[in-house]
Design a protein around this motif. Structure first.
Motif, PDB file in Angstrom:
ATOM      1  N   LEU A  74       4.182  11.938   9.571  1.00 54.67           N
ATOM      2  CA  LEU A  74       3.422  11.181   8.577  1.00 54.67           C
ATOM      3  C   LEU A  74       3.486   9.680   8.824  1.00 54.67           C
ATOM      4  O   LEU A  74       2.475   8.981   8.746  1.00 54.67           O
ATOM      5  CB  LEU A  74       3.937  11.491   7.163  1.00 54.67           C
ATOM      6  CG  LEU A  74       3.680  12.906   6.648  1.00 54.67           C
ATOM      7  CD1 LEU A  74       4.389  13.124   5.313  1.00 54.67           C
ATOM      8  CD2 LEU A  74       2.195  13.189   6.520  1.00 54.67           C
ATOM      9  N   ARG A  75       4.678   9.178   9.135  1.00 50.28           N
ATOM     10  CA  ARG A  75       4.849   7.728   9.271  1.00 50.28           C
ATOM     11  C   ARG A  75       4.475   7.223  10.661  1.00 50.28           C
ATOM     12  O   ARG A  75       3.696   6.291  10.811  1.00 50.28           O
ATOM     13  CB  ARG A  75       6.306   7.356   8.949  1.00 50.28           C
ATOM     14  CG  ARG A  75       6.606   5.896   9.065  1.00 50.28           C
ATOM     15  CD  ARG A  75       5.947   5.104   7.969  1.00 50.28           C
ATOM     16  NE  ARG A  75       6.328   3.692   8.117  1.00 50.28           N
ATOM     17  CZ  ARG A  75       5.689   2.702   7.556  1.00 50.28           C
ATOM     18  NH1 ARG A  75       4.664   2.945   6.778  1.00 50.28           N
ATOM     19  NH2 ARG A  75       6.075   1.473   7.751  1.00 50.28           N
ATOM     20  N   ASP A  76       5.043   7.839  11.694  1.00 50.52           N
ATOM     21  CA  ASP A  76       4.911   7.291  13.043  1.00 50.52           C
ATOM     22  C   ASP A  76       3.707   7.816  13.814  1.00 50.52           C
ATOM     23  O   ASP A  76       3.234   7.145  14.718  1.00 50.52           O
ATOM     24  CB  ASP A  76       6.197   7.558  13.839  1.00 50.52           C
ATOM     25  CG  ASP A  76       7.398   6.856  13.223  1.00 50.52           C
ATOM     26  OD1 ASP A  76       7.216   5.784  12.632  1.00 50.52           O
ATOM     27  OD2 ASP A  76       8.518   7.387  13.326  1.00 50.52           O
ATOM     28  N   ILE A  77       3.236   8.988  13.461  1.00 50.10           N
ATOM     29  CA  ILE A  77       2.077   9.535  14.168  1.00 50.10           C
ATOM     30  C   ILE A  77       0.799   9.287  13.372  1.00 50.10           C
ATOM     31  O   ILE A  77      -0.184   8.789  13.909  1.00 50.10           O
ATOM     32  CB  ILE A  77       2.280  11.041  14.473  1.00 50.10           C
ATOM     33  CG1 ILE A  77       3.491  11.207  15.406  1.00 50.10           C
ATOM     34  CG2 ILE A  77       1.016  11.644  15.084  1.00 50.10           C
ATOM     35  CD1 ILE A  77       3.924  12.634  15.622  1.00 50.10           C
ATOM     36  N   GLU A  78       0.834   9.611  12.068  1.00 53.40           N
ATOM     37  CA  GLU A  78      -0.354   9.411  11.230  1.00 53.40           C
ATOM     38  C   GLU A  78      -0.484   7.976  10.722  1.00 53.40           C
ATOM     39  O   GLU A  78      -1.556   7.563  10.318  1.00 53.40           O
ATOM     40  CB  GLU A  78      -0.328  10.379  10.037  1.00 53.40           C
ATOM     41  CG  GLU A  78      -0.371  11.846  10.433  1.00 53.40           C
ATOM     42  CD  GLU A  78      -1.660  12.240  11.122  1.00 53.40           C
ATOM     43  OE1 GLU A  78      -2.728  11.687  10.784  1.00 53.40           O
ATOM     44  OE2 GLU A  78      -1.607  13.094  12.016  1.00 53.40           O
ATOM     45  N   GLY A  79       0.626   7.238  10.723  1.00 56.24           N
ATOM     46  CA  GLY A  79       0.580   5.839  10.301  1.00 56.24           C
ATOM     47  C   GLY A  79       0.470   5.636   8.804  1.00 56.24           C
ATOM     48  O   GLY A  79       0.008   4.581   8.351  1.00 56.24           O
ATOM     49  N   LEU A  80       0.923   6.613   8.014  1.00 60.67           N
ATOM     50  CA  LEU A  80       0.840   6.473   6.562  1.00 60.67           C
ATOM     51  C   LEU A  80       1.868   5.474   6.055  1.00 60.67           C
ATOM     52  O   LEU A  80       2.918   5.274   6.665  1.00 60.67           O
ATOM     53  CB  LEU A  80       1.075   7.830   5.887  1.00 60.67           C
ATOM     54  CG  LEU A  80       0.068   8.938   6.195  1.00 60.67           C
ATOM     55  CD1 LEU A  80       0.405  10.191   5.389  1.00 60.67           C
ATOM     56  CD2 LEU A  80      -1.350   8.494   5.926  1.00 60.67           C
ATOM     57  N   SER A  81       1.576   4.873   4.912  1.00 57.58           N
ATOM     58  CA  SER A  81       2.510   3.934   4.281  1.00 57.58           C
ATOM     59  C   SER A  81       3.613   4.730   3.592  1.00 57.58           C
ATOM     60  O   SER A  81       3.486   5.932   3.345  1.00 57.58           O
ATOM     61  CB  SER A  81       1.780   3.080   3.248  1.00 57.58           C
ATOM     62  OG  SER A  81       1.410   3.883   2.135  1.00 57.58           O
ATOM     63  N   TYR A  82       4.695   4.031   3.252  1.00 58.87           N
ATOM     64  CA  TYR A  82       5.774   4.699   2.511  1.00 58.87           C
ATOM     65  C   TYR A  82       5.247   5.215   1.177  1.00 58.87           C
ATOM     66  O   TYR A  82       5.613   6.309   0.747  1.00 58.87           O
ATOM     67  CB  TYR A  82       6.956   3.755   2.303  1.00 58.87           C
ATOM     68  CG  TYR A  82       7.734   3.512   3.568  1.00 58.87           C
ATOM     69  CD1 TYR A  82       8.460   4.533   4.166  1.00 58.87           C
ATOM     70  CD2 TYR A  82       7.748   2.259   4.177  1.00 58.87           C
ATOM     71  CE1 TYR A  82       9.178   4.324   5.336  1.00 58.87           C
ATOM     72  CE2 TYR A  82       8.464   2.036   5.341  1.00 58.87           C
ATOM     73  CZ  TYR A  82       9.173   3.077   5.916  1.00 58.87           C
ATOM     74  OH  TYR A  82       9.884   2.863   7.075  1.00 58.87           O
ATOM     75  N   ASP A  83       4.400   4.439   0.506  1.00 59.62           N
ATOM     76  CA  ASP A  83       3.828   4.881  -0.777  1.00 59.62           C
ATOM     77  C   ASP A  83       3.058   6.188  -0.619  1.00 59.62           C
ATOM     78  O   ASP A  83       3.165   7.083  -1.456  1.00 59.62           O
ATOM     79  CB  ASP A  83       2.912   3.809  -1.376  1.00 59.62           C
ATOM     80  CG  ASP A  83       3.680   2.608  -1.913  1.00 59.62           C
ATOM     81  OD1 ASP A  83       4.886   2.756  -2.216  1.00 59.62           O
ATOM     82  OD2 ASP A  83       3.065   1.536  -2.041  1.00 59.62           O
ATOM     83  N   GLU A  84       2.273   6.285   0.445  1.00 56.32           N
ATOM     84  CA  GLU A  84       1.510   7.514   0.685  1.00 56.32           C
ATOM     85  C   GLU A  84       2.442   8.693   0.957  1.00 56.32           C
ATOM     86  O   GLU A  84       2.208   9.806   0.474  1.00 56.32           O
ATOM     87  CB  GLU A  84       0.552   7.321   1.868  1.00 56.32           C
ATOM     88  CG  GLU A  84      -0.584   6.355   1.558  1.00 56.32           C
ATOM     89  CD  GLU A  84      -1.380   5.963   2.784  1.00 56.32           C
ATOM     90  OE1 GLU A  84      -2.628   5.964   2.678  1.00 56.32           O
ATOM     91  OE2 GLU A  84      -0.781   5.662   3.841  1.00 56.32           O
ATOM     92  N   ILE A  85       3.512   8.442   1.700  1.00 51.76           N
ATOM     93  CA  ILE A  85       4.467   9.516   2.010  1.00 51.76           C
ATOM     94  C   ILE A  85       5.190   9.956   0.740  1.00 51.76           C
ATOM     95  O   ILE A  85       5.410  11.151   0.517  1.00 51.76           O
ATOM     96  CB  ILE A  85       5.451   9.062   3.103  1.00 51.76           C
ATOM     97  CG1 ILE A  85       4.692   8.834   4.411  1.00 51.76           C
ATOM     98  CG2 ILE A  85       6.553  10.100   3.301  1.00 51.76           C
ATOM     99  CD1 ILE A  85       5.496   8.152   5.495  1.00 51.76           C
ATOM    100  N   VAL A  86       5.545   8.995  -0.121  1.00 52.33           N
ATOM    101  CA  VAL A  86       6.173   9.320  -1.402  1.00 52.33           C
ATOM    102  C   VAL A  86       5.241  10.205  -2.230  1.00 52.33           C
ATOM    103  O   VAL A  86       5.674  11.201  -2.819  1.00 52.33           O
ATOM    104  CB  VAL A  86       6.555   8.024  -2.165  1.00 52.33           C
ATOM    105  CG1 VAL A  86       6.870   8.311  -3.622  1.00 52.33           C
ATOM    106  CG2 VAL A  86       7.725   7.336  -1.482  1.00 52.33           C
TER     107      VAL A  86
END
Length: 89
Positions: free
Chosen positions: A47-59
């Motif tokens: 989610l973070r390193d491959i898709e580039g989502l923000s921490y808020d989006e991951i939360v």
């Protein structure tokens, strides 16, 4: 005239076969390391390193507190670094 940026990017020439092969091998090596992470860690890295989502989006997706996401992601990245070090040819 060719710009410095174009030269730095390979001058617009197609990648050399050796460089393309090295890049493919490196991608495969990283994918093998990621596959060895536990499923939760693998998901956070994706989610973070491959898709580039923000921490808020991951939360929002995981429903985990932000601190938990950050600490688990940090541990996952440390494990990846160790795995990749072990995979060195």
């Amino acid at each position: 005239e060719v710009s410095a940026a174009a030269i730095a990017e390979g001058g617009g020439a197609p990648p050399q076969p050796d460089a393309a092969l090295d890049a493919a091998r490196e991608r495969a090596r990283v994918q093998r390391a990621i596959s060895q992470l536990d499923p939760d860690a693998r998901m956070l890295v994706a989610l973070r390193d491959i898709e580039g989502l923000s921490y808020d989006e991951i939360v929002d997706i995981t429903e985990l507190p932000e601190g938990t996401v950050k600490s688990r992601l940090h541990r996952a990245r440390e494990k990846l670094a160790n795995l990749l070090g072990r995979f060195e040819p």
